[in-house]
Design a protein around this motif. Structure first.
Motif, PDB file in Angstrom:
ATOM      1  N   ALA A 188     -21.894  16.410   2.688  1.00 53.78           N
ATOM      2  CA  ALA A 188     -22.970  15.678   2.022  1.00 53.78           C
ATOM      3  C   ALA A 188     -23.526  14.542   2.888  1.00 53.78           C
ATOM      4  O   ALA A 188     -24.457  13.851   2.477  1.00 53.78           O
ATOM      5  N   GLY A 189     -22.945  14.363   4.061  1.00 52.24           N
ATOM      6  CA  GLY A 189     -23.420  13.314   4.949  1.00 52.24           C
ATOM      7  C   GLY A 189     -22.741  11.969   4.767  1.00 52.24           C
ATOM      8  O   GLY A 189     -23.095  11.003   5.433  1.00 52.24           O
ATOM      9  N   LEU A 190     -21.764  11.887   3.875  1.00 59.15           N
ATOM     10  CA  LEU A 190     -21.050  10.634   3.654  1.00 59.15           C
ATOM     11  C   LEU A 190     -20.017  10.402   4.752  1.00 59.15           C
ATOM     12  O   LEU A 190     -19.341  11.340   5.182  1.00 59.15           O
ATOM     13  N   VAL A 191     -19.891   9.178   5.183  1.00 61.55           N
ATOM     14  CA  VAL A 191     -18.930   8.831   6.224  1.00 61.55           C
ATOM     15  C   VAL A 191     -17.515   8.972   5.666  1.00 61.55           C
ATOM     16  O   VAL A 191     -17.174   8.383   4.640  1.00 61.55           O
ATOM     17  N   THR A 192     -16.709   9.772   6.350  1.00 62.66           N
ATOM     18  CA  THR A 192     -15.311   9.956   5.958  1.00 62.66           C
ATOM     19  C   THR A 192     -14.360   9.248   6.913  1.00 62.66           C
ATOM     20  O   THR A 192     -13.257   8.875   6.535  1.00 62.66           O
ATOM     21  N   VAL A 193     -14.794   9.087   8.152  1.00 60.17           N
ATOM     22  CA  VAL A 193     -13.997   8.422   9.179  1.00 60.17           C
ATOM     23  C   VAL A 193     -14.937   7.583  10.025  1.00 60.17           C
ATOM     24  O   VAL A 193     -15.999   8.057  10.428  1.00 60.17           O
ATOM     25  N   HIS A 194     -14.562   6.343  10.273  1.00 61.97           N
ATOM     26  CA  HIS A 194     -15.284   5.505  11.229  1.00 61.97           C
ATOM     27  C   HIS A 194     -14.275   4.576  11.882  1.00 61.97           C
ATOM     28  O   HIS A 194     -13.724   3.689  11.234  1.00 61.97           O
ATOM     29  N   TYR A 195     -14.035   4.844  13.146  1.00 59.00           N
ATOM     30  CA  TYR A 195     -13.181   3.977  13.957  1.00 59.00           C
ATOM     31  C   TYR A 195     -14.015   3.349  15.056  1.00 59.00           C
ATOM     32  O   TYR A 195     -14.906   3.992  15.615  1.00 59.00           O
ATOM     33  N   VAL A 196     -13.715   2.119  15.380  1.00 60.62           N
ATOM     34  CA  VAL A 196     -14.194   1.485  16.597  1.00 60.62           C
ATOM     35  C   VAL A 196     -12.975   1.435  17.509  1.00 60.62           C
ATOM     36  O   VAL A 196     -11.950   0.841  17.158  1.00 60.62           O
ATOM     37  N   ILE A 197     -13.088   2.108  18.654  1.00 59.84           N
ATOM     38  CA  ILE A 197     -11.974   2.246  19.583  1.00 59.84           C
ATOM     39  C   ILE A 197     -12.166   1.296  20.762  1.00 59.84           C
ATOM     40  O   ILE A 197     -13.171   1.375  21.468  1.00 59.84           O
ATOM     41  N   ALA A 198     -11.208   0.411  20.977  1.00 60.60           N
ATOM     42  CA  ALA A 198     -11.189  -0.457  22.148  1.00 60.60           C
ATOM     43  C   ALA A 198     -10.392   0.274  23.229  1.00 60.60           C
ATOM     44  O   ALA A 198      -9.192   0.510  23.079  1.00 60.60           O
TER      45      ALA A 198
END
Length: 147
Positions: free
Chosen positions: A81-91
């Motif tokens: 459906a286009g909903l964000v399921t995972v969002h990581y900011v990786i350093a």
């Protein structure tokens, strides 16, 4: 609160080099089979570079001498459906490998010292070509031998 309200989350990775090759691990957790740098979650109260060193050791048994931060990278996944399921900011930290040979452990199915100019045989995680290039430049700029 929904899970989306807890995003993004902070992660780290370790771009580790030896003799002009970069260490890659094949993920044993979703997305299974993808090749990436060793890495994972940052624990509460843990400094970023310490988290990168811990994840590197947990996944490969290696240590590293980090030269610095190679960059920040987003990993974003969406459902049908286009909903964000995972969002990581990786350093992403870059440096030279310590002694010994890596062994797949923890979240890794396999490990490989990869030629950064010949990565066609690897199913790479998103952002990996850019992260490899940035880490390679950082390590080379620091005057590290072997690059």
């Amino acid at each position: 609160m929904t899970d989306a309200q807890h995003l993004p989350k902070l992660g780290v990775s370790a771009s580790v080099w030896r003799d002009g090759r970069v260490l890659l691990v094949q993920r044993a957790k979703p997305p299974v089979g993808i090749w990436a740098f060793p890495g994972g979650h940052v624990e509460p109260g843990e400094r970023l570079e310490e988290a990168a060193a811990r994840e590197l050791h947990e996944e490969t048994g290696l240590t590293a001498r980090f030269q610095g931060l190679a960059g920040l990278y987003d990993v974003i996944r969406r459902d049908a459906a286009g909903l964000v399921t995972v969002h990581y900011v990786i350093a992403c930290f870059a440096g030279l490998a310590g002694p010994g040979e890596p062994e797949a452990a923890s979240d890794a199915m396999a490990v490989s010292w990869a030629d950064p100019d010949s990565l066609g045989g690897y199913a790479l995680a998103p952002n990996m070509p850019a992260a490899i290039a940035a880490a390679r430049a950082l390590v080379a700029d620091a005057g590290c031998a072997g690059l």
